[in-house]
Write a protein that holds these residues in place. Structure first.
Motif, PDB file in Angstrom:
ATOM      1  N   LEU A  32      13.090 -35.518 -35.068  1.00  0.00           N
ATOM      2  CA  LEU A  32      13.101 -34.743 -36.302  1.00  0.00           C
ATOM      3  C   LEU A  32      12.068 -33.632 -36.171  1.00  0.00           C
ATOM      4  O   LEU A  32      10.905 -33.896 -35.837  1.00  0.00           O
ATOM      5  CB  LEU A  32      12.765 -35.629 -37.500  1.00  0.00           C
ATOM      6  N   LEU A  33      12.481 -32.411 -36.408  1.00  0.00           N
ATOM      7  CA  LEU A  33      11.571 -31.266 -36.356  1.00  0.00           C
ATOM      8  C   LEU A  33      11.054 -30.969 -37.762  1.00  0.00           C
ATOM      9  O   LEU A  33      11.682 -31.333 -38.754  1.00  0.00           O
ATOM     10  CB  LEU A  33      12.304 -30.044 -35.797  1.00  0.00           C
ATOM     11  N   CYS A  34       9.907 -30.287 -37.846  1.00  0.00           N
ATOM     12  CA  CYS A  34       9.303 -30.030 -39.157  1.00  0.00           C
ATOM     13  C   CYS A  34      10.141 -29.106 -40.028  1.00  0.00           C
ATOM     14  O   CYS A  34       9.928 -29.051 -41.236  1.00  0.00           O
ATOM     15  CB  CYS A  34       7.890 -29.482 -39.004  1.00  0.00           C
ATOM     16  N   ASN A  35      11.110 -28.418 -39.462  1.00  0.00           N
ATOM     17  CA  ASN A  35      11.992 -27.560 -40.258  1.00  0.00           C
ATOM     18  C   ASN A  35      13.217 -28.328 -40.770  1.00  0.00           C
ATOM     19  O   ASN A  35      14.133 -27.749 -41.333  1.00  0.00           O
ATOM     20  CB  ASN A  35      12.413 -26.322 -39.470  1.00  0.00           C
ATOM     21  N   GLY A  36      13.239 -29.644 -40.563  1.00  0.00           N
ATOM     22  CA  GLY A  36      14.314 -30.482 -41.083  1.00  0.00           C
ATOM     23  C   GLY A  36      15.492 -30.669 -40.153  1.00  0.00           C
ATOM     24  O   GLY A  36      16.454 -31.346 -40.496  1.00  0.00           O
ATOM     25  N   VAL A  37      15.441 -30.103 -38.956  1.00  0.00           N
ATOM     26  CA  VAL A  37      16.532 -30.210 -37.992  1.00  0.00           C
ATOM     27  C   VAL A  37      16.414 -31.535 -37.233  1.00  0.00           C
ATOM     28  O   VAL A  37      15.335 -31.903 -36.768  1.00  0.00           O
ATOM     29  CB  VAL A  37      16.511 -29.032 -36.995  1.00  0.00           C
ATOM     30  N   LEU A  38      17.524 -32.258 -37.130  1.00  0.00           N
ATOM     31  CA  LEU A  38      17.603 -33.446 -36.273  1.00  0.00           C
ATOM     32  C   LEU A  38      18.183 -33.008 -34.938  1.00  0.00           C
ATOM     33  O   LEU A  38      19.285 -32.447 -34.901  1.00  0.00           O
ATOM     34  CB  LEU A  38      18.531 -34.500 -36.885  1.00  0.00           C
ATOM     35  N   VAL A  39      17.454 -33.264 -33.871  1.00  0.00           N
ATOM     36  CA  VAL A  39      17.892 -32.868 -32.537  1.00  0.00           C
ATOM     37  C   VAL A  39      18.243 -34.131 -31.763  1.00  0.00           C
ATOM     38  O   VAL A  39      17.429 -35.059 -31.672  1.00  0.00           O
ATOM     39  CB  VAL A  39      16.782 -32.093 -31.790  1.00  0.00           C
ATOM     40  N   PHE A  40      19.452 -34.168 -31.212  1.00  0.00           N
ATOM     41  CA  PHE A  40      19.901 -35.291 -30.404  1.00  0.00           C
ATOM     42  C   PHE A  40      19.904 -34.862 -28.947  1.00  0.00           C
ATOM     43  O   PHE A  40      20.371 -33.771 -28.628  1.00  0.00           O
ATOM     44  CB  PHE A  40      21.304 -35.727 -30.833  1.00  0.00           C
ATOM     45  N   GLU A  41      19.397 -35.700 -28.071  1.00  0.00           N
ATOM     46  CA  GLU A  41      19.226 -35.283 -26.679  1.00  0.00           C
ATOM     47  C   GLU A  41      20.537 -35.017 -25.941  1.00  0.00           C
ATOM     48  O   GLU A  41      20.548 -34.272 -24.979  1.00  0.00           O
ATOM     49  CB  GLU A  41      18.357 -36.270 -25.901  1.00  0.00           C
ATOM     50  N   ASP A  42      21.642 -35.563 -26.403  1.00  0.00           N
ATOM     51  CA  ASP A  42      22.891 -35.326 -25.672  1.00  0.00           C
ATOM     52  C   ASP A  42      24.059 -34.849 -26.534  1.00  0.00           C
ATOM     53  O   ASP A  42      25.129 -34.594 -26.016  1.00  0.00           O
ATOM     54  CB  ASP A  42      23.302 -36.587 -24.914  1.00  0.00           C
ATOM     55  N   THR A  43      23.839 -34.705 -27.850  1.00  0.00           N
ATOM     56  CA  THR A  43      24.974 -34.327 -28.695  1.00  0.00           C
ATOM     57  C   THR A  43      24.683 -33.209 -29.682  1.00  0.00           C
ATOM     58  O   THR A  43      25.319 -33.125 -30.722  1.00  0.00           O
ATOM     59  CB  THR A  43      25.507 -35.545 -29.474  1.00  0.00           C
ATOM     60  N   GLY A  44      23.725 -32.352 -29.409  1.00  0.00           N
ATOM     61  CA  GLY A  44      23.471 -31.225 -30.293  1.00  0.00           C
ATOM     62  C   GLY A  44      22.485 -31.538 -31.384  1.00  0.00           C
ATOM     63  O   GLY A  44      21.519 -32.259 -31.172  1.00  0.00           O
ATOM     64  N   MET A  45      22.746 -30.985 -32.584  1.00  0.00           N
ATOM     65  CA  MET A  45      21.801 -31.152 -33.683  1.00  0.00           C
ATOM     66  C   MET A  45      22.504 -31.105 -35.026  1.00  0.00           C
ATOM     67  O   MET A  45      23.632 -30.658 -35.127  1.00  0.00           O
ATOM     68  CB  MET A  45      20.715 -30.084 -33.596  1.00  0.00           C
TER      69      MET A  45
END
Length: 59
Positions: A32-45
């Motif tokens: 989870l990034l501080c701007n609210g974005v969830l980043v997945f290591e193999d499937t985007g965000m």
């Protein structure tokens, strides 16, 4: 949303992944990034508004 000394890029910007990681679960493959974005290591965000973005090419 960001309270860092140098503001992190907002979720809608092209460099959104440069934001600071506030929670990381590498065993589950996401952060989870501080701007609210969830980043997945193999499937985007997933953006805070619910939009899903495909992974970008690496290399």
């Amino acid at each position: 949303m960001c309270q860092h000394e140098t503001d992190c890029p907002p979720a809608g910007s092209a460099d959104r992944q440069a934001a600071v990681v506030v929670a990381s679960y590498p065993g589950q493959g996401w952060a989870l990034l501080c701007n609210g974005v969830l980043v997945f290591e193999d499937t985007g965000m997933v953006l805070p508004d619910g939009r899903c973005l495909a992974p970008t090419g690496r290399g």
